[in-house]
Design an enzyme around this catalytic site. Structure first.
Site, PDB file in Angstrom:
ATOM      1  N   HIS A  24       0.837  -1.203   0.000  1.00  0.00           N
ATOM      2  CA  HIS A  24       0.000   0.000   0.000  1.00  0.00           C
ATOM      3  C   HIS A  24       0.871   1.252   0.000  1.00  0.00           C
ATOM      4  O   HIS A  24       0.621   2.195  -0.763  1.00  0.00           O
ATOM      5  CB  HIS A  24      -0.905   0.005   1.237  1.00  0.00           C
ATOM      6  CG  HIS A  24      -1.962  -1.050   1.221  1.00  0.00           C
ATOM      7  ND1 HIS A  24      -3.300  -0.780   1.058  1.00  0.00           N
ATOM      8  CD2 HIS A  24      -1.872  -2.401   1.353  1.00  0.00           C
ATOM      9  CE1 HIS A  24      -3.994  -1.906   1.094  1.00  0.00           C
ATOM     10  NE2 HIS A  24      -3.155  -2.902   1.281  1.00  0.00           N
ATOM     11  N   ASP A 121      -5.792   6.101   1.569  1.00  0.00           N
ATOM     12  CA  ASP A 121      -5.967   4.689   1.235  1.00  0.00           C
ATOM     13  C   ASP A 121      -7.417   4.312   1.524  1.00  0.00           C
ATOM     14  O   ASP A 121      -7.997   4.746   2.528  1.00  0.00           O
ATOM     15  CB  ASP A 121      -5.011   3.854   2.096  1.00  0.00           C
ATOM     16  CG  ASP A 121      -4.878   2.414   1.625  1.00  0.00           C
ATOM     17  OD1 ASP A 121      -5.910   1.732   1.508  1.00  0.00           O
ATOM     18  OD2 ASP A 121      -3.737   1.981   1.393  1.00  0.00           O
TER      19      ASP A 121
END
Length: 482
Positions: A24, A121
Site C-alpha cells: 500500500h 488509502d
C-alpha cells in the site's frame, strides 16, 4: 508527462495517508511522486511504527524528502520498536480505528499552508471522518484491482442479504462458498469463494469483516475514487464502477508511468529509499546474472503472509524436486511462531539450484531476463508488477483480496495457474515444472506478453492511465483555486 505548475507556495497541497503495509505504501508513494512531478506539494503520512521501520531498513536519511515533498507521522498506539518487523493485521486494524482519528485531524489542521485535499488509502476509513470534521475534500486511492475494490465495496450488501457471516466453520467445507453471487455489477460469474476473505468470517464481530464493512461505508461517501488498474484489463468492472462515482481514475501500472520521467532532474531529487520495509539483498541479482533467460522461478509471498513450518518445507521440497532454478524470498517473520530454519539436506540442494534471500527489489527481479515465472501469494502489487514485466504466475492465495485476484488471473486474464495454499510438495513440483517448461506455461507466457503490451499502451502519453493521472492532477489544481 507535462508538468502542471511550477513549485511555489501557491501550489496545490495534498496529504497522503496509506494503510501501513508494504504494498500500500509503495503504491501510494508512486502516485505521490507522479503528482509531485506535476507541481503538487505532498505531505506523506506514515504511522510511527512504519516510519521507524523505513529508517531501520533504508538509513537515517531515506525519508528526507525534497522541496515540496515531506514525510510526517502519526502514532497508531502500537509498538515503535523498529526491530519488531510484524504487526498482526487485526491488531493493526483495531489500532487504526481506535487511535488515529485524533492525531490525524491534529496533523492536517496544523499545516501552515492550506491542504487542498486528502488522498487516503481506501482502507483508512478514519481519514474520511477526519476530512468531514475539517471540511477538507478527500479522495480515496484503492491500491487493489477494480474487481477486488468491488468485492470489498459490496460487503454491507452481503451482510444485508445475510450471505455473511457464515453460520459456522462447516460452511468453509460443505460447498456453501460455491454460492453464486453473480448479481454484483462487473463480477458476473463470481461465487462467494471468489470474493475477498472477509467473507469467510463466522462472527459478525470478526475484526476483518468489521473493518471491510467500515471501509466500504466510507467509500460510499466519496466522490473521487482512484484505482491502481488500467482500463483494458478490467473494462467490465470499471464500466460498472463509473456510474457509482462522479469521478473514477484508473492509474496503473504506476511504475510504467514513473519510468517516463525517471531521467528528469526533479524526479532524481525524489530518489528516496522509501519503498522497502526490509533491507534489500543485492546478492540475489548477482545470482540471477549467472542464469540463462527464463530459467528461474521467483518465489515470494509478500510482506505480511505467514505460513506454518510444514507448509514452508512442503513448498521447499516441491521447488527442489521440480529440477528448476529458483530464487526464494523467506522473510525472517514468515513462519508462524517459529524460525524459518531449513534442514541441512535441503541446504545442500539449494547450493545446486536455488538461492534464498530475506528480501529483494521485486521489480528489479521480475524484470531480470533470467526470471521466467513467479510463484506468488496473489497480492495485487505483485500481480500488476509481474504483468508489467511479462512474467506468468503460479497463484497461491491466502487472504484479503488474493482469492479475487487469483480467480481473475486464472480464469479471465489467462496469465496464471492456481495452486492451493495447503501446499503439498507433489503439487508444487508439478505446477512449477508446468509453468517453466510445459505447454501451459508457454501459453501463459504468450498471454502475459499481450497484457504487457496493453499496459504499455495504457501508460503511453495518450493512453488511458496517463490521461487519468492528468485528469486527477487537473482536478486537484481546480480544488486549490476554490
Amino acid at each position: 508527462m507535462e508538468t502542471l505548475v511550477t513549485t511555489n507556495e501557491n501550489n496545490p497541497h495534498v496529504v497522503f495517508i496509506p494503510f501501513p503495509a508494504q504494498s500500500h505504501i509503495k503504491c501510494m508513494l508512486k502516485l505521490a511522486k507522479l503528482l509531485h512531478h506535476k507541481g503538487v506539494h505532498i505531505t506523506f503520512v506514515n504511522t510511527e511504527f512504519t516510519h521507524n521501520r523505513f529508517i531501520n531498513s533504508g538509513g537515517p536519511h531515506c525519508l528526507d524528502g525534497a522541496p515540496g515533498f515531506k514525510f510526517e507521522t502519526i502514532p497508531d498506539g502500537l509498538t515503535t520498536d523498529p526491530d519488531q518487523t510484524t504487526q498482526e493485521l487485526n491488531e493493526i486494524r483495531e489500532a487504526l480505528l481506535t487511535n488515529c482519528l485524533g492525531p490525524f485531524v491534529e496533523l492536517v489542521a496544523s499545516h501552515e499552508t492550506s491542504v487542498t485535499c486528502i488522498i487516503s488509502d481506501g482502507f483508512m476509513p478514519f481519514a474520511t471522518y477526519a476530512a468531514e470534521k475539517l471540511g477538507v475534500p478527500i479522495m480515496q486511492f484503492w491500491t487493489v484491482a477494480a474487481c477486488a475494490f468491488m468485492g470489498f465495496y459490496i460487503a454491507p450488501d452481503l451482510l444485508e442479504k445475510k450471505l455473511i457471516p457464515l453460520q459456522d466453520e462447516t460452511c468453509l467445507t460443505n460447498g456453501y462458498l460455491n454460492t453464486s453471487i453473480d448479481w454484483i455489477p462487473g463480477l458476473e460469474g463470481f461465487n462467494l469463494k471468489d470474493l475477498p476473505s472477509y467473507t469467510r468470517a463466522t462472527d459478525v464481530n470478526n475484526t476483518s469483516l468489521k473493518y471491510c464493512v467500515e471501509s466500504a461505508k466510507t467509500a460510499r461517501k466519496i466522490s473521487h475514487i482512484i484505482i491502481h488498474t488500467f482500463d483494458a484489463l478490467e473494462s467490465n468492472v470499471i464500466k460498472a464502477i463509473e456510474p457509482m462515482f462522479p469521478n473514477v481514475y484508473t492509474v496503473g501500472p504506476l511504475q510504467l508511468l514513473l519510468n517516463q520521467i525517471e531521467n528528469e532532474e526533479e524526479t532524481k531529487k525524489l530518489d528516496f529509499n522509501g519503498y522497502s520495509l526490509w533491507k534489500e539483498e543485492s546478492e540475489c541479482i548477482k545470482w540471477l546474472n549467472s542464469k540463462e533467460p527464463n530459467s528461474v522461478v521467483y518465489v515470494n509471498f509478500g510482506s505480511i503472509t505467514m505460513m506454518s513450518l510444514e507448509q514452508l518445507m512442503e513448498l521447499g521440497w516441491g521447488l527442489a524436486n521440480s529440477n528448476q532454478y529458483f530464487l526464494w524470498i523467506i522473510r525472517p517473520d514468515m513462519v508462524i511462531g517459529e524460525s524459518a530454519i531449513l534442514p541441512k539436506e535441503f541446504e545442500d540442494i539449494i547450493k545446486k539450484r536455488g538461492f534464498i534471500a530475506g528480501w529483494c527489489s521485486q521489480e528489479e527481479v521480475l524484470n531480470h531476463p533470467s526470471v521466467g515465472g513467479f510463484l506468488t501469494h496473489c497480492g495485487w502489487g505483485s500481480i500488476i508488477e509481474s504483468l508489467a514485466a511479462g512474467v506468468p504466475m503460479i497463484c497461491c492465495p491466502f487472504y484479503g483480496d488474493q482469492p479475487t485476484n487469483c480467480r481473475q488471473m486464472c480464469k479471465e486474464w489467462e496469465a496464471g495457474m492456481e495452486i492451493g495454499n495447503e501446499v503439498k510438495r507433489n503439487e508444487v513440483e508439478r505446477v512449477v515444472a508446468e509453468l517453466m517448461v510445459g505447454d501451459k506455461g508457454s501459453q501463459m507466457r504468450n498471454k502475459v506478453k499481450e497484457w504487457k503490451k496493453r499496459m504499455e499502451i495504457a501508460t503511453s502519453p495518450d493512453g488511458s492511465s496517463s490521461l487519468s493521472v492528468e485528469k486527477l492532477a487537473n482536478e486537484i489544481s481546480m480544488l486549490s483555486r476554490k
